[in-house]
Write a protein that holds these residues in place. Structure first.
Motif, short mmCIF file in Angstrom:
data_model
loop_
_atom_site.label_atom_id
_atom_site.label_comp_id
_atom_site.label_asym_id
_atom_site.label_seq_id
_atom_site.Cartn_x
_atom_site.Cartn_y
_atom_site.Cartn_z
N PHE A 1 0.82 -1.21 0.00
CA PHE A 1 0.00 0.00 0.00
C PHE A 1 0.86 1.27 0.00
CE2 PHE A 1 -3.31 -2.95 0.84
CZ PHE A 1 -4.49 -2.34 0.44
N GLN A 2 2.14 1.14 0.32
CA GLN A 2 3.01 2.31 0.22
C GLN A 2 3.15 2.78 -1.23
OE1 GLN A 2 6.54 0.84 2.20
NE2 GLN A 2 5.97 1.77 4.16
N ALA A 3 2.86 1.88 -2.17
CA ALA A 3 2.92 2.24 -3.59
C ALA A 3 1.83 3.25 -3.94
CB ALA A 3 2.78 1.00 -4.47
N THR A 4 0.82 3.41 -3.07
CA THR A 4 -0.22 4.40 -3.35
C THR A 4 0.35 5.82 -3.30
OG1 THR A 4 -0.92 4.43 -1.01
CG2 THR A 4 -2.06 2.91 -2.49
N ARG A 5 1.52 5.99 -2.68
CA ARG A 5 2.17 7.30 -2.69
C ARG A 5 2.64 7.67 -4.09
NH1 ARG A 5 6.52 6.65 2.11
NH2 ARG A 5 7.01 4.86 0.78
N GLN A 6 2.80 6.64 -4.94
CA GLN A 6 3.28 6.87 -6.31
C GLN A 6 2.13 6.94 -7.31
OE1 GLN A 6 6.52 7.44 -6.50
NE2 GLN A 6 6.66 6.95 -4.32
N GLY A 7 0.89 6.99 -6.80
CA GLY A 7 -0.25 7.13 -7.69
C GLY A 7 -1.09 5.89 -7.86
N PHE A 8 -0.66 4.75 -7.31
CA PHE A 8 -1.45 3.53 -7.40
C PHE A 8 -2.76 3.72 -6.63
CE2 PHE A 8 1.87 -0.04 -8.21
CZ PHE A 8 2.58 0.79 -9.07
N LYS A 9 -3.82 3.05 -7.09
CA LYS A 9 -5.06 2.98 -6.32
C LYS A 9 -4.91 1.86 -5.29
CE LYS A 9 -6.85 5.75 -9.47
NZ LYS A 9 -7.02 7.21 -9.22
N GLY A 10 -5.70 1.90 -4.24
CA GLY A 10 -5.62 0.86 -3.21
C GLY A 10 -7.00 0.42 -2.75
N THR A 11 -7.15 -0.87 -2.45
CA THR A 11 -8.39 -1.40 -1.91
C THR A 11 -8.07 -2.35 -0.76
OG1 THR A 11 -9.66 -1.24 -3.97
CG2 THR A 11 -10.43 -2.83 -2.34
N MET A 12 -8.60 -2.03 0.42
CA MET A 12 -8.54 -2.95 1.55
C MET A 12 -9.81 -3.79 1.51
SD MET A 12 -7.10 -0.67 4.74
CE MET A 12 -8.47 0.49 4.67
N VAL A 13 -9.65 -5.10 1.41
CA VAL A 13 -10.83 -5.97 1.35
C VAL A 13 -11.52 -6.00 2.71
CG1 VAL A 13 -9.98 -7.39 -0.55
CG2 VAL A 13 -9.36 -7.98 1.80
N GLY A 14 -12.77 -6.48 2.72
CA GLY A 14 -13.57 -6.43 3.94
C GLY A 14 -13.00 -7.20 5.10
N ASN A 15 -12.18 -8.22 4.82
CA ASN A 15 -11.58 -9.03 5.88
C ASN A 15 -10.20 -8.51 6.28
OD1 ASN A 15 -11.24 -10.16 3.08
ND2 ASN A 15 -9.60 -11.33 4.10
N VAL A 16 -9.97 -7.21 6.11
CA VAL A 16 -8.68 -6.61 6.42
C VAL A 16 -8.40 -6.68 7.93
CG1 VAL A 16 -9.70 -4.31 6.67
CG2 VAL A 16 -7.26 -4.52 6.12
N CYS A 17 -7.12 -6.86 8.28
CA CYS A 17 -6.75 -6.89 9.70
C CYS A 17 -6.64 -5.46 10.23
CB CYS A 17 -5.44 -7.65 9.90
SG CYS A 17 -3.97 -6.72 9.44
N GLU A 18 -6.70 -5.33 11.54
CA GLU A 18 -6.73 -4.02 12.16
C GLU A 18 -5.42 -3.24 11.93
OE1 GLU A 18 -8.72 -0.98 13.79
OE2 GLU A 18 -9.54 -2.98 13.38
N GLY A 19 -4.29 -3.97 11.89
CA GLY A 19 -3.00 -3.30 11.72
C GLY A 19 -2.91 -2.53 10.41
N TRP B 1 -2.80 1.63 9.78
CA TRP B 1 -1.72 2.28 9.02
C TRP B 1 -2.29 3.18 7.94
CZ3 TRP B 1 -0.14 2.56 3.96
CH2 TRP B 1 1.12 3.09 3.74
N VAL B 2 -3.26 2.67 7.19
CA VAL B 2 -3.87 3.46 6.13
C VAL B 2 -4.57 4.68 6.73
CG1 VAL B 2 -5.65 3.49 4.35
CG2 VAL B 2 -4.12 1.52 4.54
N GLY B 3 -5.23 4.49 7.89
CA GLY B 3 -5.93 5.60 8.53
C GLY B 3 -4.98 6.71 8.96
#
Length: 295
Positions: A158-176, A180-182
């Motif tokens: 997800f650090q690649a989103t700093r370079q313009g990538f889109k990101g999706t956290m799926v519904g079963n994402v862990c809290e950690g 971080w994204v928050g």
């Protein structure tokens, strides 16, 4: 892309011609060299040995993969520990040693069944940097790439989103990962309500639906402008996007953690594999997607 981004394999590379029907896998030696050059492996190996010697009875596996005995030269050291408390102690020892000796490497912790794994990899080698390397090699623009994942070890992806990538956290994402994204307040990262592969398809629809609509409108307009000769072939005087020097847009790319989902592309329709059973799952925007990597 394998092993937390330390290995990249290419299948049926477009720049390699082959007469074989089955997929051919070839390691990206350029990426492997980049990874190995970014750390002082002999010093890192010695430091890890010093940190783990006192826990030898608690460590079920210790592999120095760059060594000749493992043949493939993978830039990673693997430590397997059964007890979580011991894992935390070893991590603390390694972190202290890294700071004292100014060594350039990263430690990734993951859990599989009853074992904890500490993965020592070169600094700069990660899922995210490997994805960017692949995007550059394939000529994909960052804004047409979506990364997805569910675990803490997907943070580098997800650090690649700093370079313009889109990101999706799926519904079963862990809290950690969610925390971080928050903290980073990434506007281009979407939180799906559905889990696993359905969450990825939900993210595709969120990020790219308007793009697909625009592409379809442009394609329809180009088709109307063409003079079609009898027999269905475009006449010499017809206009085409390539004739006008307009670059044809490539479909978006999915880069996903394999524990988050398994998405297989069949033609232009994404399908989801659940427990070995393949089901067609088509978002309302029906994107033509390509799966670049599973980690």
């Amino acid at each position: 892309v394998c092993s937390e981004g330390t290995e990249i394999y290419w299948f049926n590379k477009p720049w390699l011609k082959s007469s074989r029907a089955e997929p051919e896998a070839e390691r990206d030696m350029e990426w492997q060299q980049v990874c190995m050059d970014s750390w002082d492996y002999p010093k890192v190996k010695e430091a890890i040995k010093q940190c783990t010697d006192q826990y030898a009875d608690c460590i079920s596996k210790l592999m120095f993969l760059p060594d000749p005995e493992y043949q493939n030269g993978q830039p990673m050291i693997v430590i397997a520990i059964e007890d979580e408390n011991v894992k935390n102690e070893v991590m603390s020892q390694i972190d202290t040693m890294r700071k004292e000796k100014l060594l350039a490497f990263e430690v990734i912790a993951s859990c599989s069944g009853t074992s904890w794994y500490l993965l020592i990899i070169p600094r700069g080698a990660s899922k995210g940097s490997a994805a960017m390397h692949c995007a550059k090699r394939l000529g994909y623009e960052p804004e047409r790439i979506m990364v997805s994942g569910d675990g803490e070890n997907d943070v580098p992806l997800f650090q690649a989103t700093r370079q313009g990538f889109k990101g999706t956290m799926v519904g079963n994402v862990c809290e950690g990962l969610k925390q971080w994204v928050g903290k980073k307040q990434r506007e281009n990262v979407y939180q799906a309500t559905r889990g696993y592969a359905e969450g990825i398809l939900e993210g595709l629809q969120h990020h790219f639906c308007s793009m697909f609509a625009m592409d379809r409108d442009n394609s329809a307009q180009d088709s109307k402008q063409q003079d079609v000769a009898p027999g269905g072939h475009a006449a010499q005087g017809g206009t085409d996007a390539s004739d006008q020097g307009v670059a044809t847009e490539r479909p978006p790319v999915i880069v996903t953690d394999s524990s988050a989902a398994c998405v297989v592309v069949s033609g232009s329709i994404p399908t989801v594999v659940r427990d070995g059973v393949t089901e067609s799952v088509t978002p309302s925007c029906a994107p033509d997607t390509r799966l670049v990597s599973r980690f």
